[in-house]
Design a protein around this motif. Structure first.
Motif, PDB file in Angstrom:
ATOM      1  N   GLN A   1       0.800  -1.225   0.000  1.00 51.28           N
ATOM      2  CA  GLN A   1       0.000   0.000   0.000  1.00 51.28           C
ATOM      3  C   GLN A   1       0.837   1.282   0.000  1.00 51.28           C
ATOM      4  O   GLN A   1       0.291   2.371  -0.193  1.00 51.28           O
ATOM      5  CB  GLN A   1      -0.919   0.023   1.233  1.00 51.28           C
ATOM      6  CG  GLN A   1      -1.829  -1.194   1.341  1.00 51.28           C
ATOM      7  CD  GLN A   1      -2.761  -1.099   2.533  1.00 51.28           C
ATOM      8  OE1 GLN A   1      -3.500  -0.127   2.674  1.00 51.28           O
ATOM      9  NE2 GLN A   1      -2.726  -2.097   3.402  1.00 51.28           N
TER      10      GLN A   1
ATOM     11  N   ASN B   1      -7.128  -2.389   2.482  1.00 46.22           N
ATOM     12  CA  ASN B   1      -7.600  -1.162   1.840  1.00 46.22           C
ATOM     13  C   ASN B   1      -7.388   0.061   2.737  1.00 46.22           C
ATOM     14  O   ASN B   1      -8.026   1.092   2.553  1.00 46.22           O
ATOM     15  CB  ASN B   1      -9.077  -1.290   1.465  1.00 46.22           C
ATOM     16  CG  ASN B   1      -9.977  -1.374   2.699  1.00 46.22           C
ATOM     17  OD1 ASN B   1      -9.531  -1.710   3.800  1.00 46.22           O
ATOM     18  ND2 ASN B   1     -11.251  -1.071   2.519  1.00 46.22           N
TER      19      ASN B   1
ATOM     20  N   SER C   1      -6.019   3.090   0.678  1.00 48.07           N
ATOM     21  CA  SER C   1      -6.976   3.533  -0.354  1.00 48.07           C
ATOM     22  C   SER C   1      -8.189   4.231   0.277  1.00 48.07           C
ATOM     23  O   SER C   1      -8.694   5.211  -0.264  1.00 48.07           O
ATOM     24  CB  SER C   1      -7.406   2.367  -1.249  1.00 48.07           C
ATOM     25  OG  SER C   1      -8.102   1.402  -0.502  1.00 48.07           O
ATOM     26  N   GLN C   2      -8.625   3.767   1.441  1.00 45.37           N
ATOM     27  CA  GLN C   2      -9.735   4.429   2.137  1.00 45.37           C
ATOM     28  C   GLN C   2      -9.327   5.827   2.596  1.00 45.37           C
ATOM     29  O   GLN C   2     -10.074   6.785   2.439  1.00 45.37           O
ATOM     30  CB  GLN C   2     -10.182   3.607   3.347  1.00 45.37           C
ATOM     31  CG  GLN C   2     -10.965   2.362   2.988  1.00 45.37           C
ATOM     32  CD  GLN C   2     -12.330   2.725   2.441  1.00 45.37           C
ATOM     33  OE1 GLN C   2     -12.528   2.822   1.237  1.00 45.37           O
ATOM     34  NE2 GLN C   2     -13.289   2.942   3.322  1.00 45.37           N
TER      35      GLN C   2
ATOM     36  N   THR D   1      -9.093   8.146  -0.466  1.00 49.70           N
ATOM     37  CA  THR D   1     -10.404   8.536  -0.978  1.00 49.70           C
ATOM     38  C   THR D   1     -10.956   9.721  -0.193  1.00 49.70           C
ATOM     39  O   THR D   1     -11.419  10.706  -0.772  1.00 49.70           O
ATOM     40  CB  THR D   1     -11.381   7.339  -0.903  1.00 49.70           C
ATOM     41  OG1 THR D   1     -10.858   6.288  -1.714  1.00 49.70           O
ATOM     42  CG2 THR D   1     -12.768   7.716  -1.387  1.00 49.70           C
ATOM     43  N   ILE D   2     -10.879   9.634   1.129  1.00 49.97           N
ATOM     44  CA  ILE D   2     -11.399  10.718   1.972  1.00 49.97           C
ATOM     45  C   ILE D   2     -10.518  11.958   1.843  1.00 49.97           C
ATOM     46  O   ILE D   2     -11.012  13.092   1.800  1.00 49.97           O
ATOM     47  CB  ILE D   2     -11.507  10.270   3.448  1.00 49.97           C
ATOM     48  CG1 ILE D   2     -12.388   9.017   3.586  1.00 49.97           C
ATOM     49  CG2 ILE D   2     -12.034  11.401   4.325  1.00 49.97           C
ATOM     50  CD1 ILE D   2     -13.816   9.184   3.132  1.00 49.97           C
TER      51      ILE D   2
ATOM     52  N   VAL E   1      -8.366   6.584  12.110  1.00 55.48           N
ATOM     53  CA  VAL E   1      -9.342   5.507  11.964  1.00 55.48           C
ATOM     54  C   VAL E   1     -10.370   5.542  13.089  1.00 55.48           C
ATOM     55  O   VAL E   1     -10.047   5.803  14.242  1.00 55.48           O
ATOM     56  CB  VAL E   1      -8.609   4.137  11.985  1.00 55.48           C
ATOM     57  CG1 VAL E   1      -9.588   2.989  12.220  1.00 55.48           C
ATOM     58  CG2 VAL E   1      -7.845   3.928  10.691  1.00 55.48           C
TER      59      VAL E   1
ATOM     60  N   VAL F   1     -11.900   8.605   9.529  1.00 58.44           N
ATOM     61  CA  VAL F   1     -12.184   7.737   8.387  1.00 58.44           C
ATOM     62  C   VAL F   1     -12.733   6.437   8.981  1.00 58.44           C
ATOM     63  O   VAL F   1     -12.076   5.803   9.810  1.00 58.44           O
ATOM     64  CB  VAL F   1     -10.931   7.473   7.531  1.00 58.44           C
ATOM     65  CG1 VAL F   1     -11.245   6.507   6.403  1.00 58.44           C
ATOM     66  CG2 VAL F   1     -10.394   8.790   6.973  1.00 58.44           C
ATOM     67  N   SER F   2     -13.932   6.071   8.584  1.00 61.63           N
ATOM     68  CA  SER F   2     -14.610   4.925   9.195  1.00 61.63           C
ATOM     69  C   SER F   2     -14.230   3.613   8.518  1.00 61.63           C
ATOM     70  O   SER F   2     -14.167   3.526   7.292  1.00 61.63           O
ATOM     71  CB  SER F   2     -16.123   5.102   9.103  1.00 61.63           C
ATOM     72  OG  SER F   2     -16.499   6.237   9.842  1.00 61.63           O
ATOM     73  N   PHE F   3     -13.981   2.626   9.354  1.00 59.74           N
ATOM     74  CA  PHE F   3     -13.725   1.256   8.903  1.00 59.74           C
ATOM     75  C   PHE F   3     -14.691   0.342   9.647  1.00 59.74           C
ATOM     76  O   PHE F   3     -14.980   0.563  10.824  1.00 59.74           O
ATOM     77  CB  PHE F   3     -12.278   0.858   9.199  1.00 59.74           C
ATOM     78  CG  PHE F   3     -11.273   1.501   8.278  1.00 59.74           C
ATOM     79  CD1 PHE F   3     -10.793   0.830   7.163  1.00 59.74           C
ATOM     80  CD2 PHE F   3     -10.821   2.787   8.522  1.00 59.74           C
ATOM     81  CE1 PHE F   3      -9.883   1.433   6.308  1.00 59.74           C
ATOM     82  CE2 PHE F   3      -9.903   3.404   7.676  1.00 59.74           C
ATOM     83  CZ  PHE F   3      -9.439   2.714   6.568  1.00 59.74           C
TER      84      PHE F   3
END
Length: 193
Positions: free
Chosen positions: A42, A108, A111-112, A115-116, A128, A172-174
């Motif tokens: 990543q 991911n 990548s998450q 994106t945000i 997170v 950022v939600s997981f």
């Protein structure tokens, strides 16, 4: 985009009897090796912050550093203060920061965060959150803001959470809490793969 990672492995491992947590074995591999395996695809570069067993960590990355003397024993913020003066880290667009004791990080993760970050271009820091709780030690930041950790620590503040709030960090939600569990005890190490 140039995305680097910094793995925090400089803790005292007090909940495990003072062992170097990053090198503790879990399913025939050091915890840090599980972390590296998860994040290597990543990011383009991995740095490690460690305060002992530097030779062992140097086998995993050529970019290993210890907390600067004036920051020693100040916890994870010491690593961030030291990283603020690291010329190589400064060349990254983004820096993923994770702990050495989280062997289940999602594939991911970056990548998450990306994106945000693209949706909120004025924000310089993200961390997170799962449905269970926030995980302040897993963050995605612009390296330039590391400089602000120094006055923050000098002012007597010690928490990563407080520093992230000062940076107006966004969540950022997981979905899965188990992806971000820290392995801190012998019981944790009994978990199946």
């Amino acid at each position: 985009m140039k995305i680097f990672a910094l793995i925090l492995a400089g803790g005292q491992g007090s909940r495990m009897g003072g062992v170097d947590k990053g090198l503790v074995q879990w399913h025939n591999k050091a915890l840090i090796d599980h972390v590296i395996e998860k994040i290597r695809p990543q990011v383009s570069h991995i740095a490690i912050s460690a305060n002992r067993n530097l030779e062992s960590y140097a086998q995993r990355s050529a970019h290993v550093f210890s907390d600067a003397r004036q920051w020693q024993h100040y916890g994870p913020l010491a690593a961030l203060c030291t990283a603020a003066n690291d010329l190589q880290i400064a060349t990254a667009d983004w820096l993923l920061i994770v702990s050495c004791d989280m062997p289940r990080l999602p594939e991911n993760l970056v990548s998450q965060f990306e994106t945000i970050a693209k949706r909120t271009p004025l924000c310089n820091a993200f961390y997170v959150e799962t449905p269970a709780r926030p995980h302040y030690s897993v963050m995605f930041i612009r390296p330039q803001i590391l400089q602000s950790t120094v006055p923050y620590l000098y002012s007597g503040m010690r928490s990563i959470r407080g520093w992230l709030q000062q940076q107006r960090a966004r969540v950022v939600s997981f979905p899965h809490e188990q992806d971000f569990i820290s392995y801190n005890t012998e019981n944790d190490l009994a978990q199946p793969l």
